[in-house]
Design a protein around this motif. Sequence first.
Motif, PDB file in Angstrom:
ATOM      1  N   SER A 232      41.138  49.638  47.716  1.00  0.00           N
ATOM      2  CA  SER A 232      40.767  49.424  48.441  1.00  0.00           C
ATOM      3  C   SER A 232      40.803  48.938  49.515  1.00  0.00           C
ATOM      4  O   SER A 232      41.943  47.845  49.554  1.00  0.00           O
ATOM      5  CB  SER A 232      38.843  48.641  48.282  1.00  0.00           C
ATOM      6  N   SER A 233      40.937  49.434  51.214  1.00  0.00           N
ATOM      7  CA  SER A 233      41.370  48.760  52.171  1.00  0.00           C
ATOM      8  C   SER A 233      39.811  47.754  52.601  1.00  0.00           C
ATOM      9  O   SER A 233      40.867  46.666  53.154  1.00  0.00           O
ATOM     10  CB  SER A 233      41.344  49.927  53.991  1.00  0.00           C
ATOM     11  N   ASN A 234      38.747  47.337  52.118  1.00  0.00           N
ATOM     12  CA  ASN A 234      38.508  46.831  52.734  1.00  0.00           C
ATOM     13  C   ASN A 234      37.181  46.240  50.956  1.00  0.00           C
ATOM     14  O   ASN A 234      36.707  46.923  51.236  1.00  0.00           O
ATOM     15  CB  ASN A 234      37.544  47.140  54.068  1.00  0.00           C
ATOM     16  N   PRO A 235      38.026  45.325  50.879  1.00  0.00           N
ATOM     17  CA  PRO A 235      37.317  44.789  49.202  1.00  0.00           C
ATOM     18  C   PRO A 235      35.906  44.240  50.036  1.00  0.00           C
ATOM     19  O   PRO A 235      34.660  43.967  48.859  1.00  0.00           O
ATOM     20  CB  PRO A 235      38.085  43.700  48.551  1.00  0.00           C
ATOM     21  N   GLU A 236      35.891  43.607  50.824  1.00  0.00           N
ATOM     22  CA  GLU A 236      34.157  43.148  51.792  1.00  0.00           C
ATOM     23  C   GLU A 236      33.272  44.191  51.757  1.00  0.00           C
ATOM     24  O   GLU A 236      31.869  44.099  51.260  1.00  0.00           O
ATOM     25  CB  GLU A 236      34.220  42.223  52.970  1.00  0.00           C
ATOM     26  N   VAL A 237      33.540  45.665  52.160  1.00  0.00           N
ATOM     27  CA  VAL A 237      32.728  46.838  51.777  1.00  0.00           C
ATOM     28  C   VAL A 237      32.705  47.383  50.410  1.00  0.00           C
ATOM     29  O   VAL A 237      31.270  47.617  50.099  1.00  0.00           O
ATOM     30  CB  VAL A 237      32.711  47.518  53.372  1.00  0.00           C
ATOM     31  N   CYS A 238      33.823  48.520  49.877  1.00  0.00           N
ATOM     32  CA  CYS A 238      33.610  48.889  48.890  1.00  0.00           C
ATOM     33  C   CYS A 238      34.818  48.503  48.055  1.00  0.00           C
ATOM     34  O   CYS A 238      35.806  48.108  48.556  1.00  0.00           O
ATOM     35  CB  CYS A 238      33.205  50.386  49.153  1.00  0.00           C
ATOM     36  N   VAL A 239      34.223  48.613  46.420  1.00  0.00           N
ATOM     37  CA  VAL A 239      35.271  48.344  45.615  1.00  0.00           C
ATOM     38  C   VAL A 239      35.507  49.181  44.096  1.00  0.00           C
ATOM     39  O   VAL A 239      34.242  49.533  43.920  1.00  0.00           O
ATOM     40  CB  VAL A 239      35.172  46.528  45.515  1.00  0.00           C
ATOM     41  N   PRO A 240      36.439  49.512  43.421  1.00  0.00           N
ATOM     42  CA  PRO A 240      36.415  49.737  42.310  1.00  0.00           C
ATOM     43  C   PRO A 240      35.803  48.725  41.740  1.00  0.00           C
ATOM     44  O   PRO A 240      35.750  48.037  41.233  1.00  0.00           O
ATOM     45  CB  PRO A 240      38.296  50.270  42.113  1.00  0.00           C
ATOM     46  N   VAL A 241      34.685  49.435  40.615  1.00  0.00           N
ATOM     47  CA  VAL A 241      33.809  48.975  39.791  1.00  0.00           C
ATOM     48  C   VAL A 241      35.079  48.364  38.391  1.00  0.00           C
ATOM     49  O   VAL A 241      35.996  48.748  37.961  1.00  0.00           O
ATOM     50  CB  VAL A 241      32.888  49.737  38.686  1.00  0.00           C
ATOM     51  N   GLY A 242      34.898  46.705  38.256  1.00  0.00           N
ATOM     52  CA  GLY A 242      35.959  46.687  36.742  1.00  0.00           C
ATOM     53  C   GLY A 242      37.093  45.817  37.421  1.00  0.00           C
ATOM     54  O   GLY A 242      37.528  45.607  37.209  1.00  0.00           O
ATOM     55  N   GLY A 243      37.516  46.379  38.982  1.00  0.00           N
ATOM     56  CA  GLY A 243      38.059  45.622  38.929  1.00  0.00           C
ATOM     57  C   GLY A 243      38.696  44.164  39.396  1.00  0.00           C
ATOM     58  O   GLY A 243      37.571  43.336  39.770  1.00  0.00           O
ATOM     59  N   ASN A 244      39.699  43.634  40.440  1.00  0.00           N
ATOM     60  CA  ASN A 244      40.090  41.930  40.615  1.00  0.00           C
ATOM     61  C   ASN A 244      40.739  42.175  42.392  1.00  0.00           C
ATOM     62  O   ASN A 244      41.818  42.304  42.238  1.00  0.00           O
ATOM     63  CB  ASN A 244      40.708  41.659  39.516  1.00  0.00           C
ATOM     64  N   GLY A 245      39.835  41.677  43.067  1.00  0.00           N
ATOM     65  CA  GLY A 245      40.340  41.592  44.809  1.00  0.00           C
ATOM     66  C   GLY A 245      40.254  42.671  44.963  1.00  0.00           C
ATOM     67  O   GLY A 245      40.961  42.919  45.882  1.00  0.00           O
ATOM     68  N   GLY A 246      39.598  44.184  44.754  1.00  0.00           N
ATOM     69  CA  GLY A 246      39.594  44.953  45.570  1.00  0.00           C
ATOM     70  C   GLY A 246      40.540  45.920  45.231  1.00  0.00           C
ATOM     71  O   GLY A 246      40.701  47.107  45.183  1.00  0.00           O
ATOM     72  N   SER A 247      41.301  45.509  44.043  1.00  0.00           N
ATOM     73  CA  SER A 247      41.778  46.503  43.188  1.00  0.00           C
ATOM     74  C   SER A 247      41.565  47.067  41.272  1.00  0.00           C
ATOM     75  O   SER A 247      41.088  46.225  41.396  1.00  0.00           O
ATOM     76  CB  SER A 247      43.673  45.949  43.252  1.00  0.00           C
ATOM     77  N   LEU A 248      41.912  47.787  41.468  1.00  0.00           N
ATOM     78  CA  LEU A 248      41.770  48.557  39.516  1.00  0.00           C
ATOM     79  C   LEU A 248      42.691  49.526  39.059  1.00  0.00           C
ATOM     80  O   LEU A 248      43.353  50.467  40.333  1.00  0.00           O
ATOM     81  CB  LEU A 248      40.593  49.164  39.142  1.00  0.00           C
ATOM     82  N   THR A 249      43.589  48.966  37.844  1.00  0.00           N
ATOM     83  CA  THR A 249      45.067  49.634  37.307  1.00  0.00           C
ATOM     84  C   THR A 249      44.552  50.595  35.817  1.00  0.00           C
ATOM     85  O   THR A 249      43.264  49.623  35.080  1.00  0.00           O
ATOM     86  CB  THR A 249      45.842  48.545  37.321  1.00  0.00           C
ATOM     87  N   LEU A 250      44.748  51.509  36.001  1.00  0.00           N
ATOM     88  CA  LEU A 250      44.358  52.288  34.994  1.00  0.00           C
ATOM     89  C   LEU A 250      45.682  52.397  33.891  1.00  0.00           C
ATOM     90  O   LEU A 250      46.535  53.010  34.567  1.00  0.00           O
ATOM     91  CB  LEU A 250      43.794  53.287  35.097  1.00  0.00           C
ATOM     92  N   ASP A 251      45.346  52.274  32.751  1.00  0.00           N
ATOM     93  CA  ASP A 251      46.359  52.622  31.693  1.00  0.00           C
ATOM     94  C   ASP A 251      46.335  54.397  30.992  1.00  0.00           C
ATOM     95  O   ASP A 251      45.935  53.948  30.597  1.00  0.00           O
ATOM     96  CB  ASP A 251      46.948  51.270  31.241  1.00  0.00           C
TER      97      ASP A 251
END
Length: 395
Positions: A232-251
């Motif tokens: 996310s370009s702005n984790p204070e506004v919108c984030v991926p669910v289950g992520g950390n610090g505005g980022s989520l990694t899918l394997d």
Amino acid sequence: GTLYMQGENNGQGDEKGYWPGYSLVTVPTFTASKDDLLVVETTRISHKHEIQSNSGTRTGLWLIAPDKSKWLLLADNWGESGWGFNPYSGTGADYPVNKPSHVGYQLDAFNALPSANEGPIDLKIVADGERAWMYARESGVDAEWILGNSVELNFSEDIAVGVGVYARAPEGETGSPLGDWVEGIWGPVTVSSCKGIFLDHEEMTLGAGSTSSEITVSVSEGAAPLSVTISSSNPEVCVPVGGNGGSLTLDFAAGETSKTFQVEAVGEGEKVNFTLTSSSADVLALDNMYVTVPCTAGVKLDEQFDSLDETIWEIDTRGYEYRSYPDADVSYDYFGIRDGQLVMENMVSLGNYWGGRSLSSKNTYLGSTQTPLSVKARLTQMDKTAGEAVCANLV
């Protein structure tokens, strides 16, 4: 290792001699699909011209069918609109080069590059048979590729690659004895294929505190195993669910081609950009997604100008027409807060055009059809004591 192309519009072409030119096009043709992306790269080393008033020239990179039934032109239309693109493949996005006001869709991100008109600029087009993505970067420096735009392009086979130069007006236009002259210099052209990563959403709107439906990330057949990170370009506004610090990694395990995720609006008042990053340099992450989170109803800012709060406001020194006249500036005796008002005293222009000062909020605010944004301010006084014109704006 360079290709030189130059010429003058002598008025002998069709359509009154407008936009003749030269192109060098590959004899072999190529294919594009989601499992084997077509990647075309080159460097537009330089673009020079001598033109009549209000005219222009083009240097461009083509994906084109040998019978010219389909194409994508990525070009610098120097003198008119700058960088833009013209797709033509039988879709609603078609913008043929002979259409009235035929400058094409503009690429503001490319026009902002320091070497936008005269080069050198590295160019890249990636196509998957249904869509094309256009990239640029400053050449010769350690720069990241900039995505200018993507466009629907129904073009999967019999794709030739070309580079060309074009001059707009013939001799005699605007009283000139000479036609427009252009020179384009190109570096090596490479054509390759690779795997890709895609999103099934380009944009969406979420209310504050809400969560999206499932969003699908897909990868080309044979691309896995790999990891895809959504940021996310702005984790204070919108984030991926289950992520950390505005980022989520899918394997993705070997053989997997799709996974889903959701995003949550944790703030409000901004359009947030979600980007993809691939763990493999051989697999391109092509798509991004914009999520708009409008402001909820209520007063967001009530400034009485008791003081200039630097956590809320910043002074902007750019003029009213900064993009066209970046050097326009002013002198003044005072600019600041006095008696509950924002005051500018004795402002004098130092050069064309429309220099000035403004106070800009550091926060952004975003309305919607449900909660429209209303901005109000009161201009109490403005006096012009000399010169041509002055203005005061609420932007």
